[in-house]
Design a protein around this motif. Structure first.
Motif, PDB file in Angstrom:
ATOM      1  N   ASN A   9      41.913  41.237  84.964  1.00 17.62           N
ATOM      2  CA  ASN A   9      43.158  40.922  84.263  1.00 17.62           C
ATOM      3  C   ASN A   9      43.743  42.176  83.624  1.00 17.62           C
ATOM      4  N   VAL A  10      44.900  42.020  83.010  1.00 20.35           N
ATOM      5  CA  VAL A  10      45.615  43.167  82.438  1.00 20.35           C
ATOM      6  C   VAL A  10      44.817  43.806  81.314  1.00 20.35           C
ATOM      7  N   SER A  11      44.146  43.000  80.502  1.00 25.21           N
ATOM      8  CA  SER A  11      43.371  43.527  79.383  1.00 25.21           C
ATOM      9  C   SER A  11      42.216  44.393  79.868  1.00 25.21           C
ATOM     10  N   GLU A  12      41.528  43.933  80.900  1.00 26.47           N
ATOM     11  CA  GLU A  12      40.406  44.708  81.449  1.00 26.47           C
ATOM     12  C   GLU A  12      40.885  46.030  82.045  1.00 26.47           C
ATOM     13  N   ILE A  13      42.022  46.002  82.709  1.00 18.23           N
ATOM     14  CA  ILE A  13      42.573  47.219  83.294  1.00 18.23           C
ATOM     15  C   ILE A  13      42.960  48.204  82.192  1.00 18.23           C
ATOM     16  N   LYS A  14      43.539  47.687  81.132  1.00 15.04           N
ATOM     17  CA  LYS A  14      43.956  48.554  80.022  1.00 15.04           C
ATOM     18  C   LYS A  14      42.751  49.187  79.331  1.00 15.04           C
ATOM     19  N   LEU A  74      48.831  49.401  88.403  1.00 20.10           N
ATOM     20  CA  LEU A  74      48.164  48.130  88.174  1.00 20.10           C
ATOM     21  C   LEU A  74      48.586  47.443  86.886  1.00 20.10           C
ATOM     22  N   LYS A  75      49.188  48.164  85.946  1.00 17.87           N
ATOM     23  CA  LYS A  75      49.576  47.522  84.690  1.00 17.87           C
ATOM     24  C   LYS A  75      50.808  46.652  84.844  1.00 17.87           C
ATOM     25  N   LYS A  80      39.348  54.018  78.303  1.00 17.57           N
ATOM     26  CA  LYS A  80      37.999  54.573  78.305  1.00 17.57           C
ATOM     27  C   LYS A  80      37.920  55.819  79.172  1.00 17.57           C
ATOM     28  N   LEU A  81      38.516  55.767  80.337  1.00 11.07           N
ATOM     29  CA  LEU A  81      38.500  56.918  81.233  1.00 11.07           C
ATOM     30  C   LEU A  81      39.396  58.041  80.738  1.00 11.07           C
ATOM     31  N   SER A  82      40.506  57.688  80.080  1.00 13.37           N
ATOM     32  CA  SER A  82      41.408  58.720  79.573  1.00 13.37           C
ATOM     33  C   SER A  82      40.761  59.526  78.463  1.00 13.37           C
ATOM     34  N   LEU A  83      39.947  58.879  77.645  1.00 14.71           N
ATOM     35  CA  LEU A  83      39.226  59.613  76.598  1.00 14.71           C
ATOM     36  C   LEU A  83      38.219  60.590  77.196  1.00 14.71           C
ATOM     37  N   LYS A  84      37.724  60.261  78.356  1.00 13.37           N
ATOM     38  CA  LYS A  84      36.729  61.113  78.999  1.00 13.37           C
ATOM     39  C   LYS A  84      37.350  62.241  79.796  1.00 13.37           C
ATOM     40  N   HIS A  85      38.475  61.984  80.455  1.00 12.25           N
ATOM     41  CA  HIS A  85      39.031  62.962  81.388  1.00 12.25           C
ATOM     42  C   HIS A  85      40.367  63.554  80.937  1.00 12.25           C
ATOM     43  N   GLY A 130      37.665  51.673  88.021  1.00 13.34           N
ATOM     44  CA  GLY A 130      36.351  51.035  87.900  1.00 13.34           C
ATOM     45  C   GLY A 130      36.433  49.565  87.593  1.00 13.34           C
ATOM     46  N   VAL A 131      37.434  48.877  88.118  1.00 12.15           N
ATOM     47  CA  VAL A 131      37.592  47.440  87.891  1.00 12.15           C
ATOM     48  C   VAL A 131      37.669  46.722  89.230  1.00 12.15           C
TER      49      VAL A 131
END
Length: 293
Positions: A56-61, A95-96, A66-71, A50-51
């Motif tokens: 940047n790396v911070s946004e990807i992280k 991407l990291k 956020k998605l890992s907590l959900k799924h 969803g990016v």
């Protein structure tokens, strides 16, 4: 009718010429999706997180956590959510890292470079997982085993070929005199000369391991040679003179060993490692060859 026939022939030839191009185009169209799908299957790695592509790396992280907590399977037992989490984790792994992300961006921008993109992907994901030292050791072991088996097989084949007649004679004449047996045995030994017995020390793997020792030994030998015969100007020892003679005549070491001592002494006394003596020796051999003709 002739014009119609020639027109049809021309159309057929054009179709035949265009068919390989069409086939190549279809093949490329089939391979292009493969180039884009090797990273995140049919999905887009950026869309999975969803990016945007310039994130940047911070946004990807942040998006990944956020998605890992959900799924995450511990948070969401739904099988579809589990599958989605695997895709999200794979996209984050790509991407990291700046290197793999750059390769993925290049694959998106150049989907037509199928083979290059595929090679870059496999080198990034599987190349670093394999220790080059382990590969080298394994390769040397395999080559050494085949080398030893090949030498052993050749030796046994030659022994069987050249002793077959002698063994049959021994079976037919059980009362053979011991002296005759010794003569035959000596003949066999002479026949199989030149075929070296397989030795562990001659295997490529062992030689590679002993390479530092071999290099040190050669350097030490060269230093002693230089000190003895260049600095101190001592006369050549017998073994060293034999070595110079053998290398001057380009005779293999095993062939030199089979030459009788008188012939060796005669060649060494000619001092063939000196240019003038070698030229004189070659001229004598040519005259001798012409005389025999």
């Amino acid at each position: 009718m002739s014009q119609i026939g020639s027109a049809s022939e021309g159309s057929n030839s054009m179709a035949a010429a265009a068919s390989p191009r069409l086939l190549l185009l279809v093949l490329l169209l089939l391979l292009v999706p493969v180039s884009n799908a090797i990273y995140c299957d049919e999905d887009d790695c950026y869309d999975l997180l969803g990016v945007k592509q310039d994130a940047n790396v911070s946004e990807i992280k942040k998006a990944y956590y956020k998605l890992s907590l959900k799924h995450h399977p511990d948070k969401n037992p739904d099988p579809e959510s589990r599958k989605l989490f695997v895709k999200i984790a794979n996209a984050y792994e790509i991407l990291k890292d700046e290197s793999t992300r750059g390769q993925y961006d290049y694959a998106i921008a150049h989907p037509e470079e199928v083979f290059y993109n595929t090679a870059q992907y496999y080198r990034a994901y599987y190349g670093h997982k394999t220790d080059p030292r382990a590969v080298l050791i394994g390769l040397l072991l395999i080559i050494s085993v085949f080398q030893y088996l090949n030498q052993f097989g050749r030796l046994k084949a030659l022994e069987f070929e050249r002793t077959g007649g002698i063994s049959s004679k021994k079976k037919g004449h059980k009362q053979m005199d011991k002296k005759v047996e010794e003569v035959l045995s000596n003949e066999v030994e002479l026949q199989i000369q030149g075929v070296e017995k397989p030795s562990v020390w001659r295997l490529y793997g062992v030689q590679f391991i002993l390479l530092p020792y071999s290099i040190g030994k050669v350097l030490s030998w060269k230093f002693c040679w230089f000190w003895r015969y260049r600095i101190k100007k001592l006369p050549y020892a017998w073994e060293d003179a034999c070595y110079l003679t053998r290398t001057s005549l380009k005779i293999p070491a095993n062939t030199w060993q089979n030459i009788d001592d008188y012939r060796k002494e005669n060649l060494v006394m000619k001092r063939l490692w000196e240019k003038n003596n070698m030229e004189r020796y070659i001229a004598e051999m040519r005259k001798e060859s012409k005389r025999r003709r």
